[in-house]
Design a protein around this motif. Structure first.
Motif, short mmCIF file in Angstrom:
data_model
loop_
_atom_site.label_atom_id
_atom_site.label_comp_id
_atom_site.label_asym_id
_atom_site.label_seq_id
_atom_site.Cartn_x
_atom_site.Cartn_y
_atom_site.Cartn_z
N THR A 46 125.97 -27.52 -39.61
CA THR A 46 124.73 -27.56 -40.21
C THR A 46 123.60 -26.15 -40.17
OG1 THR A 46 123.39 -28.44 -38.67
CG2 THR A 46 124.33 -30.09 -40.13
N LEU A 47 123.23 -25.67 -41.31
CA LEU A 47 122.39 -24.74 -41.45
C LEU A 47 121.13 -25.09 -41.95
CD1 LEU A 47 124.73 -21.66 -42.42
CD2 LEU A 47 123.87 -22.05 -40.15
N SER A 48 119.87 -24.49 -41.45
CA SER A 48 118.72 -24.55 -42.08
C SER A 48 118.60 -24.02 -43.23
CB SER A 48 117.64 -24.08 -40.92
OG SER A 48 117.53 -22.86 -41.06
N ALA A 49 117.67 -24.40 -44.17
CA ALA A 49 117.56 -23.53 -45.48
C ALA A 49 117.31 -22.05 -45.15
CB ALA A 49 116.30 -24.34 -46.42
N GLN A 50 116.46 -21.82 -44.12
CA GLN A 50 115.93 -20.49 -44.00
C GLN A 50 117.24 -19.83 -43.17
OE1 GLN A 50 113.45 -19.12 -44.84
NE2 GLN A 50 113.84 -16.99 -43.91
N ALA A 82 113.83 -36.27 -51.33
CA ALA A 82 114.53 -37.34 -50.81
C ALA A 82 116.02 -37.13 -51.19
CB ALA A 82 114.27 -38.72 -51.39
N TYR A 83 116.16 -36.41 -52.38
CA TYR A 83 117.79 -36.13 -52.58
C TYR A 83 118.19 -34.98 -51.96
CZ TYR A 83 121.64 -35.25 -55.75
OH TYR A 83 122.89 -34.95 -56.14
N TRP A 84 117.55 -33.77 -51.85
CA TRP A 84 117.71 -32.47 -51.35
C TRP A 84 117.49 -32.33 -49.93
CZ3 TRP A 84 120.80 -30.21 -54.95
CH2 TRP A 84 120.43 -30.48 -56.30
N GLY A 85 116.54 -32.84 -49.37
CA GLY A 85 116.32 -32.67 -47.86
C GLY A 85 115.18 -31.46 -47.93
N PRO A 86 114.90 -31.03 -46.81
CA PRO A 86 113.96 -30.02 -46.37
C PRO A 86 114.32 -28.65 -47.23
CG PRO A 86 114.48 -31.26 -44.18
CD PRO A 86 115.67 -31.38 -45.41
N ARG A 87 113.51 -28.06 -47.54
CA ARG A 87 113.50 -26.56 -48.42
C ARG A 87 112.88 -25.52 -47.41
NH1 ARG A 87 109.16 -25.59 -53.19
NH2 ARG A 87 109.43 -23.58 -52.44
N ASN A 88 113.03 -24.42 -47.65
CA ASN A 88 112.30 -23.28 -47.10
C ASN A 88 111.53 -22.59 -48.20
OD1 ASN A 88 114.27 -21.92 -48.74
ND2 ASN A 88 114.41 -20.11 -47.33
N PHE A 110 117.95 -8.61 -56.19
CA PHE A 110 117.86 -10.30 -55.59
C PHE A 110 116.66 -10.34 -55.11
CE2 PHE A 110 118.84 -14.10 -53.36
CZ PHE A 110 119.34 -14.93 -54.23
N ALA A 111 115.76 -11.06 -55.68
CA ALA A 111 114.47 -11.42 -55.18
C ALA A 111 114.32 -12.46 -54.09
CB ALA A 111 113.18 -11.45 -56.35
N LEU A 112 114.50 -12.22 -52.90
CA LEU A 112 114.94 -13.25 -51.98
C LEU A 112 113.69 -14.26 -51.87
CD1 LEU A 112 116.79 -14.31 -49.85
CD2 LEU A 112 115.64 -12.70 -48.33
N ASP A 113 112.34 -13.59 -51.87
CA ASP A 113 111.53 -14.52 -51.79
C ASP A 113 110.77 -15.27 -52.87
OD1 ASP A 113 110.07 -12.25 -53.10
OD2 ASP A 113 108.46 -12.07 -51.86
N ALA A 114 111.51 -15.09 -54.00
CA ALA A 114 111.47 -15.63 -55.14
C ALA A 114 112.51 -16.72 -55.70
CB ALA A 114 111.19 -15.12 -56.61
N THR A 115 113.22 -17.16 -54.31
CA THR A 115 114.25 -18.25 -54.36
C THR A 115 113.86 -19.00 -53.20
OG1 THR A 115 115.65 -17.30 -52.74
CG2 THR A 115 115.93 -16.47 -55.25
N TYR A 116 114.48 -20.32 -53.34
CA TYR A 116 114.30 -21.23 -52.19
C TYR A 116 115.80 -21.98 -52.18
CZ TYR A 116 112.35 -25.16 -55.04
OH TYR A 116 112.00 -26.05 -55.74
N THR A 117 115.74 -22.72 -51.00
CA THR A 117 117.13 -23.75 -50.79
C THR A 117 116.67 -24.70 -50.00
OG1 THR A 117 119.52 -23.62 -50.75
CG2 THR A 117 118.37 -22.20 -49.05
N PHE A 118 117.59 -25.59 -49.59
CA PHE A 118 117.81 -26.72 -48.69
C PHE A 118 118.38 -26.59 -47.35
CE2 PHE A 118 116.66 -27.43 -53.04
CZ PHE A 118 115.61 -27.98 -53.17
N ASP A 119 118.25 -27.36 -46.38
CA ASP A 119 119.11 -27.50 -45.43
C ASP A 119 120.60 -27.96 -45.71
OD1 ASP A 119 117.09 -27.08 -43.97
OD2 ASP A 119 117.14 -29.16 -42.90
N GLY A 120 121.56 -27.42 -45.36
CA GLY A 120 122.85 -27.67 -45.63
C GLY A 120 123.96 -28.15 -44.61
N VAL A 121 125.01 -29.00 -44.97
CA VAL A 121 125.95 -29.63 -44.15
C VAL A 121 127.33 -29.24 -44.63
CG1 VAL A 121 126.91 -31.38 -43.20
CG2 VAL A 121 124.49 -31.65 -43.57
N GLY A 122 127.94 -28.42 -43.83
CA GLY A 122 129.36 -27.95 -44.34
C GLY A 122 130.59 -28.65 -43.24
#
Length: 195
Positions: free
Chosen positions: A161-165, A22-28, A144-156
């Motif tokens: 806007t960009l999706s987490a992916q 609810a705080y961060w939004g959708p993740r990848n 940088f282990a990309l598949d051992a990280t995740y993030t959330f959709d972002g607004v600039g």
């Protein structure tokens, strides 16, 4: 890929507060936690050093603020602390880069003769990326282990806007293309330290 005998795994901000959608939004990348755990296990089994980084947010509403349950490491990380035969460092920070934390990460790595680091954790395009960029700037060879990280959709700005992916892909392109780090998969790293 050649991983040195003392390459350090830097596990960035794998904290309970990042579960608060609810705080961060959708993740990848739903596999990120499994891949992070696998990297920690492989590093500890090989006797290589592991750095556990915790973000102590100074924002009063942040799920990562000190004293709030979300500040704690996720259980799978907490239960792995202290289990390896290699060196281990716990550091806290209130900014994006683990190199601006307490104790001093750069000093600890240099004292141990470490010249190669692997970055994993949360968020891909924030603290993980900033730590990788700064590591590259400080002269470390960074993976940088990309598949051992995740993030959330972002607004600039301007409503962009960009999706987490999309943000994760931008991080990978910037780090790899900009020469800050080699962007790799966790399975490649696990295989490299298992030999």
């Amino acid at each position: 890929m050649e991983i040195t005998e003392n390459a350090a795994l830097v596990v960035v901000d794998v904290q309970k507060g990042f579960e608060e959608e609810a705080y961060w939004g959708p993740r990848n990348n739903p596999d990120a936690d499994r891949n992070i755990a696998g990297l920690i296990d492989a590093w500890q089994a090989s006797g290589r050093p592991v750095v556990f980084v915790r973000h102590d947010s100074d924002k009063p509403d942040s799920p990562l603020r000190a004293g709030y349950p979300g500040n704690d490491f996720k259980p799978y990380v907490e239960e792995r602390r202290g289990k390896g035969s290699g060196g281990e460092l716990f550091l806290t920070k209130s900014v994006n880069s683990a190199f601006y934390g307490t104790p001093d990460l750069d000093a600890w790595l240099r004292e141990a003769g470490v010249r190669q680091i692997v970055v994993a954790g949360i968020q891909t395009n924030m603290c993980a990326e900033t730590t990788a960029r700064m590591g590259g700037n400080l002269g470390y060879e960074v993976f940088f282990a990309l598949d051992a990280t995740y993030t959330f959709d972002g607004v600039g700005p301007w409503g962009w806007t960009l999706s987490a992916q999309e943000l994760a892909r931008a991080t990978a392109v910037t780090l790899h293309g900009g020469g800050f780090a080699q962007v790799v998969r966790s399975e490649e790293l696990v295989a490299a330290v298992a030999v």
